[in-house]
Write an enzyme that holds these catalytic residues in place. Structure first.
Site, short mmCIF file in Angstrom:
data_model
loop_
_atom_site.label_atom_id
_atom_site.label_comp_id
_atom_site.label_asym_id
_atom_site.label_seq_id
_atom_site.Cartn_x
_atom_site.Cartn_y
_atom_site.Cartn_z
CE1 TYR A 33 59.41 50.27 106.83
CE2 TYR A 33 59.89 48.71 105.08
CZ TYR A 33 60.23 49.30 106.28
OH TYR A 33 61.38 48.92 106.92
CG ASP A 83 59.84 52.39 97.65
OD1 ASP A 83 60.40 51.45 97.05
OD2 ASP A 83 59.79 52.47 98.89
CE LYS A 139 60.85 43.88 100.26
NZ LYS A 139 60.20 45.09 100.64
C1 LIG Z 1 60.81 46.24 101.60
C2 LIG Z 1 60.60 47.65 101.19
C3 LIG Z 1 61.57 48.65 101.42
C4 LIG Z 1 62.79 48.40 102.26
O1 LIG Z 1 63.66 47.48 101.70
P1 LIG Z 1 64.72 46.72 102.65
O2 LIG Z 1 65.55 45.94 101.71
O3 LIG Z 1 63.91 45.90 103.60
O4 LIG Z 1 65.48 47.77 103.36
C5 LIG Z 1 61.38 49.89 100.86
N1 LIG Z 1 60.28 50.17 100.15
C6 LIG Z 1 59.32 49.25 99.92
C7 LIG Z 1 58.15 49.61 99.09
C8 LIG Z 1 59.44 47.97 100.45
O5 LIG Z 1 58.46 47.09 100.28
#
Ligand SMILES: *Cc1c(COP(=O)(O)O)cnc(C)c1O
Length: 431
Positions: free
Chosen positions: A144, A239, A267
């Site tokens: 994701y 990511d 995060k």
């Molecule tokens: C949470 C997440 C996102 C999206 O981040 P948001 O701050 O919720 O937009 C993107 N990539 C990964 C791997 C994530 O876990």
């Protein structure tokens, strides 16, 4: 355990907010429940509006590496607050924050702050496309990367495929450039590059996927991604929204020995405030406006409050490298304890663990890709989930979520969790 006030709030919330929540997973739909409204958090614990206290393994989905309301992270925030909450003009703290990220992360020379992980990955894709002059991107099933159009894609039928949108409102024309591949499957990536390599701007990947439960990327797989992207002049984007500063202070390059061209963060680097960032090599990042022609902007980007908490978080991690070992030990204690419980109950389920992340899959066998996790027994999981909640353990309300540990989780917390785990497994499997 009573949820009267949560229930009342939920009834009010659905009148004004779609599904009563501001992010879908919070609705507890996957576990057939209604959302729990939170009153406060403290350390490893979270308390709902009905006064129930839980050991929290959501931890805001990752940002709270030191637990809720960590006093040393929040110290001084009031002074910052009183100086104003946003200026729309640069500040010293943004420079310090950028320097911390650049110095920690191998391969990144410059970084741009944004306000969410979604914004970070979306912007990184634009830069990768602008830099390479190519359109196609490769992502992996089960990973994701936020909710931007180009990334809300799953594979169609067959193994070598163009993606299909996972949401109405995403035009097929937009995702026709998104190629979807099986995670950890080197051969599939190879075939994809043989067919489309000249058109591929970038490969975006979670080095450890925390969005299909917890599925560790294989070192050889990541090494191969490095090799093949280089050979085709495509960019490799990690990511690191979950893994950044969680696998270690040097994140994935340090953990796997593989250095990407770009990386995305979120995060943890906001420590619980709304933050994202994307960065890369100098020659790549200098095509971003105002240096170059690729446009990207944000009213609240580099927000002083978020930078304050983010900087405190990174500094604490930098100055206390022992934290990672401590987190790893706690997580492996938990994972091993769950495995022991499974053995004692004669259950064959798979537990994965990487650093401070743990996941119990309601399926057996190897866990390497979405294929391996998609057939988990969700009915059993849901029974287990409810039984855990009743015993005061709050986990992400879906099978495909990892447990997030923080330094605030004590051995006592873990022992309480393991006892609950044993009992909840018994409930789920009628043992
Ligand atoms: C949470 C997440 C996102 C999206 O981040 P948001 O701050 O919720 O937009 C993107 N990539 C990964 C791997 C994530 O876990």
């Amino acid at each position: 355990m009573q949820h009267t006030k949560s229930k009342a709030l939920y009834e009010e919330a659905v009148k004004y907010i779609p599904g009563g929540v501001n992010s879908p997973v919070r609705a507890f739909k996957a576990v057939g429940m209604e959302p729990i409204f939170i009153e406060k958090g403290e350390g490893s614990k979270i308390t709902d509006v009905d006064g129930n206290t839980y050991i929290d393994y959501i931890c805001s989905w990752g940002p709270l590496l030191f637990g809720h309301g960590s006093p040393d992270i929040l110290e001084g925030i009031q002074e910052q607050l009183l100086k104003g909450t946003s200026y729309g003009a640069p500040t010293a703290i943004e420079v310090e924050m950028a320097k911390l990220i650049v110095e920690a992360y191998e391969g990144i020379d410059e970084v741009r702050m944004v306000s969410s992980g979604t914004e970070a990955t979306m912007s990184a894709l634009r830069v990768a496309r602008g830099y390479t002059g190519k359109n196609k991107i490769v992502k992996f099933e089960g990973c994701y990367h936020g909710h931007s159009d180009a990334l809300l894609v799953k594979s169609g039928s067959g193994t070598l495929t163009f993606g299909v949108p996972t949401s109405p409102g995403v035009p097929a024309d937009v995702v026709k450039h998104t190629l979807v591949c099986e995670y950890n499957n080197q051969e599939a990536v190879k075939a994809l590059f043989e067919e489309h390599g000249e058109d591929i701007a970038c490969v975006i990947v979670e080095t450890v996927s925390g969005n299909m439960g917890l599925v560790p990327g294989k070192k050889e797989f990541l090494e191969y991604l490095r090799e093949v992207t280089k050979a085709y002049n495509s960019l490799l984007i990690f990511d690191e929204v979950i893994t950044g500063f969680r696998l270690g202070y040097g994140s994935s390059p340090e953990y796997f020995g593989v250095v990407p061209d770009m990386a995305c963060f979120g995060k943890i680097i906001g420590g619980g405030l709304p933050v994202g960032a994307y960065g890369g090599r100098k020659d790549i990042m200098e095509i971003v406006s105002p240096c170059g022609p690729v446009y990207q902007a944000g009213t609240l980007s580099g927000n002083p409050l978020a930078m304050y908490v983010g900087k405190k978080t990174l500094e604490k991690l930098k100055n206390n490298p022992g934290i990672y070992k401590e987190l790893e030990q706690k997580a492996s204690y938990l994972a091993q304890g769950i495995r022991n419980n499974l053995k004692a109950l004669d259950l064959e389920l798979t537990v994965t663990q990487v650093g401070s992340l743990v996941c119990l899959f309601f399926t057996s066998g190897k866990i390497e890709s979405y294929e391996d996790v998609k057939d988990c027994d969700l009915e059993k999981f849901n029974k287990y989930y409810k039984a855990m909640l009743e015993r005061g353990i709050l986990m992400g309300p879906a099978q495909f979520e990892a447990l997030f540990l923080s330094t605030a989780h004590t051995k006592e917390d873990l022992d309480v969790t393991l006892k609950a785990n044993y009992e909840a497994l018994k409930v789920a499997y009628n043992k």
